[in-house]
Write a protein that holds these residues in place. Structure first.
Motif, PDB file in Angstrom:
ATOM      1  N   UNK A 181      10.260  61.229 114.084  1.00 47.66           N
ATOM      2  CA  UNK A 181      10.972  61.516 112.839  1.00 47.66           C
ATOM      3  C   UNK A 181      12.467  61.644 113.115  1.00 47.66           C
ATOM      4  N   UNK A 182      13.260  61.168 112.180  1.00 53.85           N
ATOM      5  CA  UNK A 182      14.713  61.283 112.305  1.00 53.85           C
ATOM      6  C   UNK A 182      15.149  62.690 111.897  1.00 53.85           C
ATOM      7  N   UNK A 183      16.386  63.034 112.217  1.00 53.85           N
ATOM      8  CA  UNK A 183      16.913  64.343 111.808  1.00 53.85           C
ATOM      9  C   UNK A 183      16.817  64.514 110.294  1.00 53.85           C
ATOM     10  N   UNK A 184      17.168  63.475 109.545  1.00 52.72           N
ATOM     11  CA  UNK A 184      17.125  63.544 108.084  1.00 52.72           C
ATOM     12  C   UNK A 184      15.694  63.786 107.592  1.00 52.72           C
ATOM     13  N   UNK A 185      14.723  63.137 108.206  1.00 55.46           N
ATOM     14  CA  UNK A 185      13.322  63.334 107.815  1.00 55.46           C
ATOM     15  C   UNK A 185      12.853  64.748 108.140  1.00 55.46           C
ATOM     16  N   UNK A 186      13.310  65.284 109.268  1.00 51.38           N
ATOM     17  CA  UNK A 186      12.943  66.655 109.648  1.00 51.38           C
ATOM     18  C   UNK A 186      13.540  67.642 108.655  1.00 51.38           C
ATOM     19  N   UNK A 187      14.816  67.457 108.312  1.00 52.78           N
ATOM     20  CA  UNK A 187      15.478  68.331 107.343  1.00 52.78           C
ATOM     21  C   UNK A 187      14.757  68.270 106.000  1.00 52.78           C
ATOM     22  N   UNK A 188      14.410  67.077 105.548  1.00 52.88           N
ATOM     23  CA  UNK A 188      13.699  66.911 104.282  1.00 52.88           C
ATOM     24  C   UNK A 188      12.363  67.651 104.300  1.00 52.88           C
ATOM     25  N   UNK A 189      11.627  67.548 105.401  1.00 53.69           N
ATOM     26  CA  UNK A 189      10.335  68.223 105.516  1.00 53.69           C
ATOM     27  C   UNK A 189      10.495  69.742 105.495  1.00 53.69           C
ATOM     28  N   UNK A 190      11.497  70.246 106.199  1.00 53.41           N
ATOM     29  CA  UNK A 190      11.750  71.687 106.211  1.00 53.41           C
ATOM     30  C   UNK A 190      12.126  72.177 104.830  1.00 53.41           C
ATOM     31  N   UNK A 191      13.029  71.465 104.166  1.00 53.81           N
ATOM     32  CA  UNK A 191      13.475  71.859 102.834  1.00 53.81           C
ATOM     33  C   UNK A 191      12.318  71.829 101.831  1.00 53.81           C
ATOM     34  N   UNK A 192      11.447  70.832 101.944  1.00 55.73           N
ATOM     35  CA  UNK A 192      10.294  70.747 101.058  1.00 55.73           C
ATOM     36  C   UNK A 192       9.366  71.946 101.249  1.00 55.73           C
TER      37      UNK A 192
END
Length: 92
Positions: free
Chosen positions: A74-85
């Protein structure tokens, strides 16, 4: 406000030193050292770390600490999106 030991453990985990090496989440680690009581939330919503400016290792540690599953590669952006969700679901 978290206790001193909780802050030390959280700090170590967020820096990817302790948890990644041991393959643990913050909740499991706190439970193992006797700092987690029944019914206590794993993450204090008032003390959620910022996601901006974090390295991939730091983001992965935050995700692990907050119980967010992240796919390999996963990219940093995908990780951030998952955490925020996950944070939005918990807050709801």
């Amino acid at each position: 406000m978290a206790c001193v030991n909780c802050r030390k453990i959280r700090s170590a985990i967020l820096h990817g030193k302790m948890a990644e090496a041991a393959g643990l989440t913050v909740g499991v680690l706190r439970e193992k050292v006797g700092l987690l009581t029944a019914g206590e939330p794993l993450v204090d919503a008032t003390e959620l770390p910022s996601l901006s400016g974090k390295t991939k290792a730091e983001l992965l540690a935050i995700a692990s600490a907050e119980g967010v599953e992240v796919e390999d590669g996963a990219t940093n952006a995908e990780i951030v999106t998952a955490i925020e969700a996950k944070r939005e679901l918990v807050a709801a």
